[in-house]
Design a protein around this motif. Structure first.
Motif, PDB file in Angstrom:
ATOM      1  N   ILE A   1       0.856  -1.194   0.000  1.00 36.83           N
ATOM      2  CA  ILE A   1       0.000   0.000   0.000  1.00 36.83           C
ATOM      3  C   ILE A   1       0.892   1.245   0.000  1.00 36.83           C
ATOM      4  CG2 ILE A   1      -1.727   1.280   1.341  1.00 36.83           C
ATOM      5  CD1 ILE A   1      -2.662  -1.460   2.438  1.00 36.83           C
ATOM      6  N   LYS A   2       0.646   2.119  -0.953  1.00 36.78           N
ATOM      7  CA  LYS A   2       1.465   3.349  -1.027  1.00 36.78           C
ATOM      8  C   LYS A   2       1.176   4.251   0.171  1.00 36.78           C
ATOM      9  CE  LYS A   2       2.159   4.127  -5.950  1.00 36.78           C
ATOM     10  NZ  LYS A   2       1.996   5.114  -7.017  1.00 36.78           N
ATOM     11  N   PRO A   3       2.219   4.845   0.768  1.00 35.31           N
ATOM     12  CA  PRO A   3       1.951   5.719   1.923  1.00 35.31           C
ATOM     13  C   PRO A   3       1.183   6.981   1.519  1.00 35.31           C
ATOM     14  CG  PRO A   3       4.278   5.800   1.298  1.00 35.31           C
ATOM     15  CD  PRO A   3       3.633   4.748   0.437  1.00 35.31           C
ATOM     16  N   LEU A   4       0.407   7.498   2.470  1.00 39.45           N
ATOM     17  CA  LEU A   4      -0.401   8.700   2.234  1.00 39.45           C
ATOM     18  C   LEU A   4       0.374   9.909   2.753  1.00 39.45           C
ATOM     19  CD1 LEU A   4      -3.258   9.858   1.471  1.00 39.45           C
ATOM     20  CD2 LEU A   4      -3.875   9.482   3.868  1.00 39.45           C
ATOM     21  N   ARG A   5       0.881  10.730   1.844  1.00 39.48           N
ATOM     22  CA  ARG A   5       1.701  11.881   2.245  1.00 39.48           C
ATOM     23  C   ARG A   5       1.217  13.212   1.666  1.00 39.48           C
ATOM     24  NH1 ARG A   5       2.979   9.161   5.681  1.00 39.48           N
ATOM     25  NH2 ARG A   5       4.791   7.837   5.901  1.00 39.48           N
ATOM     26  N   LYS A   6       0.255  13.138   0.727  1.00 35.94           N
ATOM     27  CA  LYS A   6      -0.145  14.363   0.027  1.00 35.94           C
ATOM     28  C   LYS A   6      -1.594  14.742   0.346  1.00 35.94           C
ATOM     29  CE  LYS A   6       2.895  13.692  -3.942  1.00 35.94           C
ATOM     30  NZ  LYS A   6       2.967  13.407  -5.399  1.00 35.94           N
ATOM     31  N   ALA A   7      -1.836  16.041   0.366  1.00 32.40           N
ATOM     32  CA  ALA A   7      -3.215  16.517   0.558  1.00 32.40           C
ATOM     33  C   ALA A   7      -3.507  17.682  -0.370  1.00 32.40           C
ATOM     34  CB  ALA A   7      -3.444  16.943   2.002  1.00 32.40           C
ATOM     35  N   VAL A   8      -4.742  17.724  -0.848  1.00 27.55           N
ATOM     36  CA  VAL A   8      -5.217  18.834  -1.675  1.00 27.55           C
ATOM     37  C   VAL A   8      -6.286  19.587  -0.882  1.00 27.55           C
ATOM     38  CG1 VAL A   8      -6.347  19.449  -3.847  1.00 27.55           C
ATOM     39  CG2 VAL A   8      -4.752  17.516  -3.782  1.00 27.55           C
ATOM     40  N   LEU A   9      -6.138  20.908  -0.848  1.00 31.69           N
ATOM     41  CA  LEU A   9      -7.118  21.752  -0.146  1.00 31.69           C
ATOM     42  C   LEU A   9      -7.716  22.737  -1.146  1.00 31.69           C
ATOM     43  CD1 LEU A   9      -4.364  21.557   1.999  1.00 31.69           C
ATOM     44  CD2 LEU A   9      -6.268  22.122   3.459  1.00 31.69           C
TER      45      LEU A   9
ATOM     46  N   HIS B   1     -13.447  19.875 -10.738  1.00 34.63           N
ATOM     47  CA  HIS B   1     -12.494  20.604 -11.581  1.00 34.63           C
ATOM     48  C   HIS B   1     -11.332  21.132 -10.743  1.00 34.63           C
ATOM     49  CE1 HIS B   1     -11.071  24.189 -13.846  1.00 34.63           C
ATOM     50  NE2 HIS B   1     -11.147  23.350 -14.848  1.00 34.63           N
ATOM     51  N   ALA B   2     -11.649  21.610  -9.527  1.00 35.60           N
ATOM     52  CA  ALA B   2     -10.600  22.118  -8.623  1.00 35.60           C
ATOM     53  C   ALA B   2      -9.597  21.002  -8.306  1.00 35.60           C
ATOM     54  CB  ALA B   2     -11.228  22.666  -7.342  1.00 35.60           C
ATOM     55  N   ILE B   3     -10.102  19.817  -8.009  1.00 34.65           N
ATOM     56  CA  ILE B   3      -9.211  18.698  -7.660  1.00 34.65           C
ATOM     57  C   ILE B   3      -8.368  18.292  -8.873  1.00 34.65           C
ATOM     58  CG2 ILE B   3      -9.112  16.284  -6.842  1.00 34.65           C
ATOM     59  CD1 ILE B   3     -10.072  18.394  -4.730  1.00 34.65           C
ATOM     60  N   TRP B   4      -8.972  18.311 -10.042  1.00 30.82           N
ATOM     61  CA  TRP B   4      -8.257  17.949 -11.273  1.00 30.82           C
ATOM     62  C   TRP B   4      -7.064  18.896 -11.511  1.00 30.82           C
ATOM     63  CZ3 TRP B   4      -8.384  20.496 -16.269  1.00 30.82           C
ATOM     64  CH2 TRP B   4      -7.817  19.741 -17.292  1.00 30.82           C
ATOM     65  N   CYS B   5      -7.196  20.144 -11.065  1.00 35.27           N
ATOM     66  CA  CYS B   5      -6.099  21.115 -11.209  1.00 35.27           C
ATOM     67  C   CYS B   5      -4.840  20.666 -10.448  1.00 35.27           C
ATOM     68  CB  CYS B   5      -6.531  22.503 -10.730  1.00 35.27           C
ATOM     69  SG  CYS B   5      -7.755  23.270 -11.789  1.00 35.27           S
ATOM     70  N   ALA B   6      -4.969  19.693  -9.533  1.00 34.72           N
ATOM     71  CA  ALA B   6      -3.805  19.231  -8.744  1.00 34.72           C
ATOM     72  C   ALA B   6      -3.154  17.993  -9.362  1.00 34.72           C
ATOM     73  CB  ALA B   6      -4.248  18.910  -7.316  1.00 34.72           C
ATOM     74  N   ARG B   7      -3.541  17.636 -10.615  1.00 38.50           N
ATOM     75  CA  ARG B   7      -3.100  16.341 -11.170  1.00 38.50           C
ATOM     76  C   ARG B   7      -1.577  16.206 -11.251  1.00 38.50           C
ATOM     77  NH1 ARG B   7      -5.014  19.806 -14.636  1.00 38.50           N
ATOM     78  NH2 ARG B   7      -4.121  20.115 -16.694  1.00 38.50           N
ATOM     79  N   SER B   8      -0.846  17.297 -11.584  1.00 39.51           N
ATOM     80  CA  SER B   8       0.621  17.174 -11.691  1.00 39.51           C
ATOM     81  C   SER B   8       1.236  16.954 -10.313  1.00 39.51           C
ATOM     82  CB  SER B   8       1.231  18.436 -12.299  1.00 39.51           C
ATOM     83  OG  SER B   8       0.616  18.703 -13.505  1.00 39.51           O
ATOM     84  N   PHE B   9       0.663  17.616  -9.321  1.00 36.75           N
ATOM     85  CA  PHE B   9       1.141  17.469  -7.929  1.00 36.75           C
ATOM     86  C   PHE B   9       0.907  16.032  -7.447  1.00 36.75           C
ATOM     87  CE2 PHE B   9      -0.307  17.494  -3.438  1.00 36.75           C
ATOM     88  CZ  PHE B   9       0.822  17.989  -2.802  1.00 36.75           C
ATOM     89  N   ILE B  10      -0.181  15.435  -7.830  1.00 39.36           N
ATOM     90  CA  ILE B  10      -0.546  14.099  -7.332  1.00 39.36           C
ATOM     91  C   ILE B  10       0.234  12.993  -8.038  1.00 39.36           C
ATOM     92  CG2 ILE B  10      -2.453  12.414  -7.167  1.00 39.36           C
ATOM     93  CD1 ILE B  10      -2.511  14.788  -5.123  1.00 39.36           C
ATOM     94  N   GLY B  11       0.396  13.115  -9.363  1.00 42.20           N
ATOM     95  CA  GLY B  11       1.052  12.019 -10.104  1.00 42.20           C
ATOM     96  C   GLY B  11       0.290  10.729  -9.888  1.00 42.20           C
ATOM     97  N   ASP B  12       0.986   9.678  -9.404  1.00 42.08           N
ATOM     98  CA  ASP B  12       0.324   8.373  -9.192  1.00 42.08           C
ATOM     99  C   ASP B  12       0.049   8.110  -7.716  1.00 42.08           C
ATOM    100  OD1 ASP B  12       0.216   7.600 -11.823  1.00 42.08           O
ATOM    101  OD2 ASP B  12       2.283   6.860 -11.800  1.00 42.08           O
ATOM    102  N   ASP B  13       0.219   9.107  -6.881  1.00 41.35           N
ATOM    103  CA  ASP B  13       0.136   8.863  -5.434  1.00 41.35           C
ATOM    104  C   ASP B  13      -1.295   8.963  -4.901  1.00 41.35           C
ATOM    105  OD1 ASP B  13       2.884   8.503  -5.145  1.00 41.35           O
ATOM    106  OD2 ASP B  13       3.218  10.668  -5.063  1.00 41.35           O
ATOM    107  N   PRO B  14      -1.571   8.200  -3.830  1.00 41.63           N
ATOM    108  CA  PRO B  14      -2.856   8.405  -3.144  1.00 41.63           C
ATOM    109  C   PRO B  14      -2.817   9.769  -2.458  1.00 41.63           C
ATOM    110  CG  PRO B  14      -1.436   7.012  -1.840  1.00 41.63           C
ATOM    111  CD  PRO B  14      -0.704   7.265  -3.121  1.00 41.63           C
ATOM    112  N   PHE B  15      -3.963  10.351  -2.222  1.00 36.27           N
ATOM    113  CA  PHE B  15      -3.963  11.682  -1.609  1.00 36.27           C
ATOM    114  C   PHE B  15      -5.229  11.917  -0.801  1.00 36.27           C
ATOM    115  CE2 PHE B  15      -6.884  14.009  -4.522  1.00 36.27           C
ATOM    116  CZ  PHE B  15      -7.013  13.058  -5.524  1.00 36.27           C
ATOM    117  N   ALA B  16      -5.091  12.865   0.128  1.00 36.88           N
ATOM    118  CA  ALA B  16      -6.239  13.276   0.936  1.00 36.88           C
ATOM    119  C   ALA B  16      -6.814  14.546   0.333  1.00 36.88           C
ATOM    120  CB  ALA B  16      -5.793  13.538   2.370  1.00 36.88           C
TER     121      ALA B  16
END
Ligand code: UTP
Length: 292
Positions: free
Chosen positions: A2-10, A114-129
Protein backbone atom coordinates in the motif's frame (compact mmCIF):
# COMPACT_ATOMS: atom_id res chain seq x y z
CA UNK A 1 2.28 -2.87 -1.06
CA UNK A 2 0.00 0.00 0.00
CA UNK A 3 1.47 3.35 -1.03
CA UNK A 4 1.95 5.72 1.92
CA UNK A 5 -0.40 8.70 2.23
CA UNK A 6 1.70 11.88 2.24
CA UNK A 7 -0.14 14.36 0.03
CA UNK A 8 -3.22 16.52 0.56
CA UNK A 9 -5.22 18.83 -1.67
CA UNK A 10 -7.12 21.75 -0.15
CA UNK A 11 -9.52 23.39 -2.61
CA UNK A 12 -10.16 27.02 -1.71
CA UNK A 13 -11.23 28.50 -5.04
CA UNK A 14 -15.00 28.55 -4.45
CA UNK A 15 -16.94 31.81 -4.50
CA UNK A 16 -18.30 31.56 -0.95
CA UNK A 17 -21.60 33.14 -1.98
CA UNK A 18 -23.33 32.07 1.23
CA UNK A 19 -21.02 34.37 3.17
CA UNK A 20 -21.38 37.55 1.17
CA UNK A 21 -20.58 40.34 1.82
CA UNK A 22 -17.84 38.96 4.16
CA UNK A 23 -16.34 37.03 1.23
CA UNK A 24 -16.46 39.92 -1.22
CA UNK A 25 -12.81 40.82 -0.63
CA UNK A 26 -11.70 37.96 1.59
CA UNK A 27 -11.52 34.17 1.17
CA UNK A 28 -14.10 32.18 3.12
CA UNK A 29 -11.28 29.91 4.31
CA UNK A 30 -9.67 32.87 6.11
CA UNK A 31 -12.75 33.41 8.31
CA UNK A 32 -11.70 32.64 11.89
CA UNK A 33 -13.25 30.10 14.20
CA UNK A 34 -12.30 31.50 17.63
CA UNK A 35 -8.82 32.79 16.74
CA UNK A 36 -7.61 30.66 13.85
CA UNK A 37 -8.63 30.79 10.20
CA UNK A 38 -10.57 27.80 8.86
CA UNK A 39 -7.64 26.74 6.69
CA UNK A 40 -5.43 26.28 9.77
CA UNK A 41 -7.76 23.61 11.17
CA UNK A 42 -7.43 21.53 8.00
CA UNK A 43 -3.66 21.95 7.87
CA UNK A 44 -3.28 20.88 11.51
CA UNK A 45 -5.59 17.90 11.02
CA UNK A 46 -3.66 16.79 7.93
CA UNK A 47 -0.28 17.14 9.63
CA UNK A 48 -1.54 15.03 12.53
CA UNK A 49 -2.44 12.34 9.96
CA UNK A 50 1.12 12.29 8.57
CA UNK A 51 0.58 14.55 5.53
CA UNK A 52 3.82 16.24 4.45
CA UNK A 53 2.98 17.83 1.10
CA UNK A 54 0.10 20.25 0.58
CA UNK A 55 -1.49 21.69 -2.53
CA UNK A 56 -3.98 24.55 -2.22
CA UNK A 57 -6.25 25.16 -5.19
CA UNK A 58 -6.69 28.91 -5.22
CA UNK A 59 -8.41 31.37 -7.51
CA UNK A 60 -9.08 35.05 -8.00
CA UNK A 61 -9.02 37.10 -4.80
CA UNK A 62 -7.43 34.34 -2.72
CA UNK A 63 -3.91 35.70 -2.34
CA UNK A 64 -4.33 36.19 1.43
CA UNK A 65 -4.42 32.38 1.74
CA UNK A 66 -1.03 32.05 0.09
CA UNK A 67 0.45 34.91 2.11
CA UNK A 68 -0.90 33.39 5.30
CA UNK A 69 1.70 30.63 4.98
CA UNK A 70 4.62 33.05 4.62
CA UNK A 71 6.83 33.59 7.61
CA UNK A 72 6.11 36.96 9.23
CA UNK A 73 9.69 37.96 10.14
CA UNK A 74 9.00 41.55 11.17
CA UNK A 75 6.06 40.56 13.31
CA UNK A 76 8.08 37.76 14.96
CA UNK A 77 10.91 40.23 15.74
CA UNK A 78 8.47 42.76 17.19
CA UNK A 79 6.77 40.15 19.39
CA UNK A 80 10.15 38.93 20.64
CA UNK A 81 11.27 42.48 21.39
CA UNK A 82 8.04 43.21 23.28
CA UNK A 83 8.26 39.98 25.29
CA UNK A 84 5.07 38.31 23.98
CA UNK A 85 6.00 34.60 23.90
CA UNK A 86 2.41 33.32 23.68
CA UNK A 87 1.58 35.44 20.66
CA UNK A 88 4.88 34.38 19.10
CA UNK A 89 4.09 30.68 19.66
CA UNK A 90 0.61 31.12 18.11
CA UNK A 91 2.21 32.79 15.09
CA UNK A 92 4.78 30.03 14.67
CA UNK A 93 2.12 27.31 14.78
CA UNK A 94 1.02 28.45 11.34
CA UNK A 95 4.48 28.19 9.71
CA UNK A 96 5.11 25.44 7.18
CA UNK A 97 8.25 23.50 6.28
CA UNK A 98 9.99 25.15 3.31
CA UNK A 99 8.71 23.60 0.08
CA UNK A 100 5.87 21.71 1.75
CA UNK A 101 3.03 23.82 0.34
CA UNK A 102 2.26 24.80 -3.22
CA UNK A 103 -0.61 26.79 -4.69
CA UNK A 104 -2.21 25.97 -8.04
CA UNK A 105 -4.72 28.27 -9.73
CA UNK A 106 -8.17 27.22 -10.76
CA UNK A 107 -8.87 29.91 -13.35
CA UNK A 108 -12.64 29.51 -13.14
CA UNK A 109 -14.75 27.98 -10.34
CA UNK A 110 -16.12 25.14 -12.48
CA UNK A 111 -16.81 22.90 -9.50
CA UNK A 112 -15.06 20.88 -6.82
CA UNK A 113 -14.16 18.10 -9.28
CA UNK A 114 -12.49 20.60 -11.58
CA UNK A 115 -10.60 22.12 -8.62
CA UNK A 116 -9.21 18.70 -7.66
CA UNK A 117 -8.26 17.95 -11.27
CA UNK A 118 -6.10 21.11 -11.21
CA UNK A 119 -3.81 19.23 -8.74
CA UNK A 120 -3.10 16.34 -11.17
CA UNK A 121 0.62 17.17 -11.69
CA UNK A 122 1.14 17.47 -7.93
CA UNK A 123 -0.55 14.10 -7.33
CA UNK A 124 1.05 12.02 -10.10
CA UNK A 125 0.32 8.37 -9.19
CA UNK A 126 0.14 8.86 -5.43
CA UNK A 127 -2.86 8.40 -3.14
CA UNK A 128 -3.96 11.68 -1.61
CA UNK A 129 -6.24 13.28 0.94
CA UNK A 130 -8.74 16.02 0.20
CA UNK A 131 -9.81 18.36 2.98
CA UNK A 132 -12.52 20.93 2.33
CA UNK A 133 -11.48 23.62 4.79
CA UNK A 134 -15.01 24.86 5.36
CA UNK A 135 -15.78 21.57 7.12
CA UNK A 136 -14.11 21.33 10.52
CA UNK A 137 -14.36 18.32 12.81
CA UNK A 138 -14.17 18.20 16.58
CA UNK A 139 -12.99 14.71 17.53
CA UNK A 140 -10.72 12.75 19.83
CA UNK A 141 -8.64 11.41 16.95
CA UNK A 142 -8.25 13.84 14.02
CA UNK A 143 -10.80 12.85 11.35
CA UNK A 144 -8.19 12.50 8.59
CA UNK A 145 -6.12 10.22 10.79
CA UNK A 146 -9.16 7.96 11.17
CA UNK A 147 -9.44 7.91 7.36
CA UNK A 148 -5.69 7.31 6.94
CA UNK A 149 -5.96 4.26 9.21
CA UNK A 150 -8.96 2.98 7.23
CA UNK A 151 -6.94 3.48 4.02
CA UNK A 152 -4.13 1.35 5.50
CA UNK A 153 -6.71 -1.33 6.42
CA UNK A 154 -8.46 -1.45 3.06
CA UNK A 155 -5.74 -0.30 0.64
CA UNK A 156 -8.26 1.76 -1.32
CA UNK A 157 -10.29 4.94 -1.34
CA UNK A 158 -12.13 5.94 1.83
CA UNK A 159 -14.50 8.86 2.44
CA UNK A 160 -15.78 10.17 5.77
CA UNK A 161 -19.54 9.76 6.05
CA UNK A 162 -22.32 10.79 8.38
CA UNK A 163 -26.07 10.29 8.54
CA UNK A 164 -28.14 13.32 7.49
CA UNK A 165 -31.91 13.89 7.79
CA UNK A 166 -33.55 12.19 4.81
CA UNK A 167 -35.12 15.47 3.65
CA UNK A 168 -31.62 17.02 3.32
CA UNK A 169 -30.08 14.51 0.88
CA UNK A 170 -30.35 17.09 -1.92
CA UNK A 171 -27.56 19.10 -0.24
CA UNK A 172 -24.88 16.38 -0.22
CA UNK A 173 -23.07 13.56 -2.00
CA UNK A 174 -24.98 10.41 -0.97
CA UNK A 175 -23.80 6.78 -0.78
CA UNK A 176 -25.37 3.62 -2.08
CA UNK A 177 -24.34 1.12 0.52
CA UNK A 178 -23.27 -2.55 0.30
CA UNK A 179 -21.78 -4.49 3.24
CA UNK A 180 -21.94 -2.48 6.45
CA UNK A 181 -20.21 -3.44 9.71
CA UNK A 182 -21.50 -0.39 11.58
CA UNK A 183 -18.18 1.46 11.26
CA UNK A 184 -17.10 0.94 7.67
CA UNK A 185 -19.49 0.62 4.73
CA UNK A 186 -18.77 -0.69 1.28
CA UNK A 187 -19.66 1.97 -1.30
CA UNK A 188 -21.58 0.52 -4.24
CA UNK A 189 -22.72 3.81 -5.74
CA UNK A 190 -22.57 7.59 -5.25
CA UNK A 191 -25.03 10.32 -6.23
CA UNK A 192 -24.55 14.07 -5.92
CA UNK A 193 -27.44 15.95 -4.30
CA UNK A 194 -30.25 13.43 -4.98
CA UNK A 195 -33.86 14.41 -4.22
CA UNK A 196 -34.98 12.66 -1.00
CA UNK A 197 -37.29 10.35 -3.00
CA UNK A 198 -34.35 9.26 -5.21
CA UNK A 199 -31.66 9.02 -2.49
CA UNK A 200 -30.18 5.51 -2.11
CA UNK A 201 -29.48 6.15 1.63
CA UNK A 202 -29.08 9.03 4.05
CA UNK A 203 -25.30 8.53 4.42
CA UNK A 204 -23.59 11.68 3.19
CA UNK A 205 -19.95 12.42 2.43
CA UNK A 206 -18.34 15.20 4.47
CA UNK A 207 -15.31 17.21 3.36
CA UNK A 208 -12.67 14.54 4.08
CA UNK A 209 -11.51 11.99 1.51
CA UNK A 210 -8.60 9.66 0.83
CA UNK A 211 -8.54 8.77 -2.87
CA UNK A 212 -6.34 6.82 -5.21
CA UNK A 213 -4.87 8.71 -8.16
CA UNK A 214 -7.11 7.07 -10.77
CA UNK A 215 -9.83 9.60 -9.86
CA UNK A 216 -7.85 12.09 -12.00
CA UNK A 217 -8.51 10.06 -15.16
CA UNK A 218 -12.25 10.32 -14.59
CA UNK A 219 -12.06 14.01 -13.61
CA UNK A 220 -10.03 14.70 -16.77
CA UNK A 221 -13.12 14.04 -18.90
CA UNK A 222 -14.51 17.26 -17.40
CA UNK A 223 -18.09 16.04 -17.62
CA UNK A 224 -20.61 18.40 -16.03
CA UNK A 225 -23.01 17.10 -13.39
CA UNK A 226 -25.38 18.61 -10.80
CA UNK A 227 -25.49 22.43 -11.00
CA UNK A 228 -23.60 22.20 -14.34
CA UNK A 229 -20.38 21.80 -12.31
CA UNK A 230 -17.64 19.17 -12.66
CA UNK A 231 -18.55 17.04 -9.66
CA UNK A 232 -16.00 15.06 -7.62
CA UNK A 233 -18.82 12.69 -6.63
CA UNK A 234 -19.43 11.72 -10.27
CA UNK A 235 -15.73 10.90 -10.82
CA UNK A 236 -15.61 8.87 -7.58
CA UNK A 237 -18.72 6.95 -8.69
CA UNK A 238 -16.77 5.83 -11.77
CA UNK A 239 -14.00 4.39 -9.56
CA UNK A 240 -16.36 1.94 -7.89
CA UNK A 241 -15.59 -1.64 -8.92
CA UNK A 242 -11.96 -0.87 -9.82
CA UNK A 243 -10.59 -1.19 -6.29
CA UNK A 244 -11.77 -1.03 -2.67
CA UNK A 245 -14.02 1.98 -1.92
CA UNK A 246 -15.40 2.52 1.56
CA UNK A 247 -17.24 5.06 3.67
CA UNK A 248 -16.06 5.49 7.26
CA UNK A 249 -18.46 6.56 10.01
CA UNK A 250 -15.87 8.75 11.70
CA UNK A 251 -15.89 9.55 15.39
CA UNK A 252 -16.46 13.26 15.93
CA UNK A 253 -18.72 16.20 15.22
CA UNK A 254 -18.58 18.00 11.89
CA UNK A 255 -19.41 21.69 11.48
CA UNK A 256 -20.24 22.99 8.02
CA UNK A 257 -18.66 26.41 8.28
CA UNK A 258 -19.69 27.28 4.72
CA UNK A 259 -23.16 27.69 6.20
CA UNK A 260 -24.00 30.48 8.67
CA UNK A 261 -25.59 28.28 11.34
CA UNK A 262 -22.79 25.69 11.09
CA UNK A 263 -20.22 28.48 11.39
CA UNK A 264 -21.90 29.95 14.49
CA UNK A 265 -22.18 26.50 16.11
CA UNK A 266 -18.48 25.88 15.44
CA UNK A 267 -17.54 29.13 17.23
CA UNK A 268 -19.38 28.02 20.34
CA UNK A 269 -18.30 24.37 20.26
CA UNK A 270 -14.60 25.11 19.70
CA UNK A 271 -14.57 27.95 22.25
CA UNK A 272 -16.17 25.67 24.87
CA UNK A 273 -13.33 23.18 24.35
CA UNK A 274 -10.67 25.81 25.07
CA UNK A 275 -9.42 25.90 28.67
CA UNK A 276 -8.73 29.66 28.38
CA UNK A 277 -12.19 30.53 27.02
CA UNK A 278 -14.57 27.69 27.92
CA UNK A 279 -15.62 28.90 31.40
CA UNK A 280 -16.36 32.47 30.24
CA UNK A 281 -18.29 31.20 27.20
CA UNK A 282 -20.31 28.84 29.41
CA UNK A 283 -21.20 31.81 31.66
CA UNK A 284 -22.42 34.06 28.89
CA UNK A 285 -24.33 31.20 27.24
CA UNK A 286 -26.16 30.61 30.52
CA UNK A 287 -27.13 34.28 30.57
CA UNK A 288 -28.42 34.18 26.99
CA UNK A 289 -30.30 30.92 27.51
CA UNK A 290 -31.91 32.37 30.64
CA UNK A 291 -33.25 35.27 28.55
CA UNK A 292 -34.84 33.05 25.86
P1 UTP B 1 -18.82 24.91 -1.76
O1 UTP B 1 -19.87 24.04 -2.32
O2 UTP B 1 -18.86 25.19 -0.30
O3 UTP B 1 -18.85 26.25 -2.63
O4 UTP B 1 -17.42 24.28 -2.16
P2 UTP B 1 -18.31 27.71 -2.35
O5 UTP B 1 -18.27 28.40 -3.65
O6 UTP B 1 -17.03 27.71 -1.58
O7 UTP B 1 -19.40 28.37 -1.39
P3 UTP B 1 -20.91 28.86 -1.68
O8 UTP B 1 -21.73 27.59 -1.81
O9 UTP B 1 -20.92 29.70 -2.91
O10 UTP B 1 -21.25 29.65 -0.45
C1 UTP B 1 -16.80 23.26 -1.42
C2 UTP B 1 -15.29 23.42 -1.49
O11 UTP B 1 -14.83 23.35 -2.83
C3 UTP B 1 -14.10 24.50 -3.18
C4 UTP B 1 -14.55 25.57 -2.21
O12 UTP B 1 -13.55 26.55 -2.04
C5 UTP B 1 -14.82 24.75 -0.95
O13 UTP B 1 -13.63 24.50 -0.23
N1 UTP B 1 -14.39 24.81 -4.61
C6 UTP B 1 -15.66 24.76 -5.07
C7 UTP B 1 -13.35 25.13 -5.46
O14 UTP B 1 -12.16 25.18 -5.05
N2 UTP B 1 -13.62 25.37 -6.76
C8 UTP B 1 -14.88 25.34 -7.26
O15 UTP B 1 -15.06 25.56 -8.49
C9 UTP B 1 -15.92 25.02 -6.38
Amino acid sequence: MIKPLRKAVLPVAGLGTRFLPATKAMAKEMLPVVDRPLIQYSIDEARAAGIEQFCMITGRGKTALVEYFDRAYELEATLKERGKPEALAALRESSMQPGSIVAVRQQEPLGLGHAIWCARSFIGDDPFAILLPDDIVLSKMPCLQQLAEAYQETGGSVVAVTEVPHEHTNRYGILKVGADDGRMVEVTGLVEKPRPEDAPSNLSIIGRYVLTADVMTHLGRLERGAGNEVQLTDAMAKMIGNGPFHGLRYEGRRFDCGDKIGFLEAQIAFALERPDLGPAVRDFLRTYVGQL
